[in-house]
Structure formats: C-alpha cells, structure tokens
Scaffold this motif. Structure first.
Motif, short mmCIF file in Angstrom:
data_model
loop_
_atom_site.label_atom_id
_atom_site.label_comp_id
_atom_site.label_asym_id
_atom_site.label_seq_id
_atom_site.Cartn_x
_atom_site.Cartn_y
_atom_site.Cartn_z
N CYS A 273 -1.97 -5.53 5.94
CA CYS A 273 -1.36 -4.49 5.55
C CYS A 273 -1.15 -3.50 6.63
N SER A 293 3.47 -9.34 -0.38
CA SER A 293 2.98 -8.09 0.08
C SER A 293 2.60 -7.01 -1.25
N CYS A 296 -0.63 -5.11 -0.58
CA CYS A 296 -0.62 -3.94 0.09
C CYS A 296 -0.14 -2.32 -0.59
#
Length: 299
Positions: A273, A293, A296
């Motif tokens: 991240c 993602s 993150c």
C-alpha cells in the motif's frame, strides 16, 4: 717547728691541772636513743617489705631480660603472644602475626581502623560492625594477591571491576538504575540470557553498531504493539534461504474467466500500500494488486 709553736706547746704542758675537773658524757641517751633505734628498725622493716614486694611483682608479671610476660622486646620491635586487651587507643606502625597463625581483632561492639595525615586529620576509616562493614576514604581498592592487579575500585566518580568475569547469582538478576556501558554481555553455558525492563523501555545504543547473534539457536523479537526496524541512511538487509511473512491480509480478486470450483489458490502476489502496508493478492495472468486494493482503504 717554728718558735711560736714551740712556745705554745711548752705553755700548755706547764699549765696546772685541776684534780676535781667535772667529766661530761658524749652520745645519745635516754628516750632519744630509744626513738633512734625504733626508726632504724622501722626503716629496716620497710626495706625488707619493699624488697619482698618487688620480688613478688617481678615473679607475678614474669619480668625477664627480654620483656614482661607475653610481651617480648626484640630488635625488630615488640612481640606480643596470646590474647591481649587494649583499653586505650593503640598507635603502631605495623601489626604482624606469626607465620603459622592468623591475626584476629575482636571487639564487643565494632573494630575501627583510622588513618590520619601528618596534621592529625582523618583521611581513611574502616569500620567492622555487627550489621555492616563501612569504608570511608577517597578511593577504595581490592587487589589480587598474586600480581597486584586491581579487582575492584570505587571513588566518587566511578566504580571499576577489573576481574575477568562478573557473576551475578541472584534469582532477580542485576538491577541498574541508570545506563550500563559494557563491551560484552554473556550468559553461563547452557543458560539463557535475558534483558528485561518490566515497566519501561529497553534501549541498546552503540555508535558503531549493535550486533545480536545466536550461533546455535533462534533469535526472537516479540512485542505487544509495533516492531520498528529503521535505518536513517543505510538499508535493511534480510538474508536467509526462506523469508516468511505470516498473518498478512489477503485482498479479494474476481477473475474474468471462471475457474474450477475444486481448484485451490496456491499462488499469491505480494502487494504494498502507499503507506507501506503489505498484503497478499491472488495471483493472476497479470498484476492483481490494483484490483484488490480494498485492503489499503481500511489501513
């Protein structure tokens, strides 16, 4: 003989003598004589008593040519044998015992040894009491008997231990209130070495580096919250045949082509991240970090 002496001698011989001349006795008579005899007898008795007392004292105190009793006067000084008691201060230069016996200093309260300078000021004091042994001086040293090497020294600034090994056998270990400077800390063979701060932090600092090595075992670093590895100018180098990062979060990824329901995901991609957090993403034909993602977003 001169003329004047001759005339005087002849005149004395020619003088008439009186037949009834009175005679006076010469000497001490009466009560004076008796008093004189009494004083002479008293003086003789006193001399005899003094002589007897002197002989008795010499016999009891064991006076000899070499000394008195257990006290012997030699060329090197005074030699005292047996148990002796001193009621007043003793001032000596050196005290030695016999070669085959120890030297014992005993007191009902304490034994105090004082050292003074030429002005009579106290410069050092050693007191052996019932509860403690106290030494008061500018510098205290303990030296080895063989080579005179300093084993322990203490003054107002520092305490130095010159022995080859410092061994602490207490169950609670050694407690230091402030910093400790040492080139080497080692545990006994087959024993663990543990550095612990129960309520605060433990800091190890060295200008040229800190090295922690476990030649025949594991090295473990455990903490409750966060473990920081930081290098301000260099790099963090991990060199091992296998590097494992356990309990990493796994991102979700939906592949475009459906896979077999019995197939198992065995390959993952390591993603990072923007804040540096690592997570795993199922491996695909291309990179899947962007698609998974969502990890993150919650970090």
């Amino acid at each position: 003989m001169t003329r004047e002496q001759y005339i005087l001698a002849t005149q004395q011989n020619n003088l008439p003598r009186s037949e009834n001349a009175q005679l006076y006795p010469v000497g001490i008579y009466g009560w004076r004589k008796r008093c004189l005899y009494f004083f002479v007898l008293l003086l003789l008795v006193t001399m005899i008593v003094n002589l007897a007392m002197t002989i008795w004292i010499l016999k009891v105190m064991n006076f000899t040519v070499d000394g008195m009793g257990n006290l012997r006067v030699t060329k090197k000084g005074i030699r005292l044998e047996g148990i002796s008691e001193f009621l007043l201060p003793l001032y000596v230069k050196e005290i030695h015992s016999r070669k085959d016996s120890p030297l014992v200093l005993q007191s009902d309260r304490n034994v105090t040894v004082n050292a003074r300078n030429h002005m009579g000021q106290l410069t050092g004091q050693l007191t052996v009491g019932a509860d403690a042994v106290e030494a008061q001086c500018k510098r205290f040293e303990v030296r080895a008997s063989e080579d005179g090497r300093v084993l322990f020294s203490a003054d107002e600034d520092e305490i130095t231990i010159g022995a080859e090994k410092l061994k602490v056998t207490g169950t609670e270990g050694a407690v230091f209130g402030h910093s400790v400077e040492t080139p080497h800390i080692r545990a006994e063979p087959s024993q663990d070495l543990r550095l612990e701060s129960p309520t605060r932090s433990l800091i190890m600092e060295a200008p040229r580096g800190v090295q922690v090595s476990a030649a025949a075992g594991d090295f473990k670093a455990t903490c409750r919250k966060e473990l920081h590895l930081q290098s301000t100018e260099g790099e963090i180098f991990l060199n091992a045949g296998t590097i494992r990062l356990g309990n990493l979060p796994t991102g979700s990824f939906s592949p475009s082509s459906p896979s077999s329901p019995h197939s198992r995901q065995t390959a993952y991609e390591l993603c990072v991240c923007p804040n540096g957090k690592l997570y795993l993403s199922p491996a695909g034909v291309g990179s899947t970090c962007q698609s998974s993602s969502n990890v993150c977003l919650w970090s």
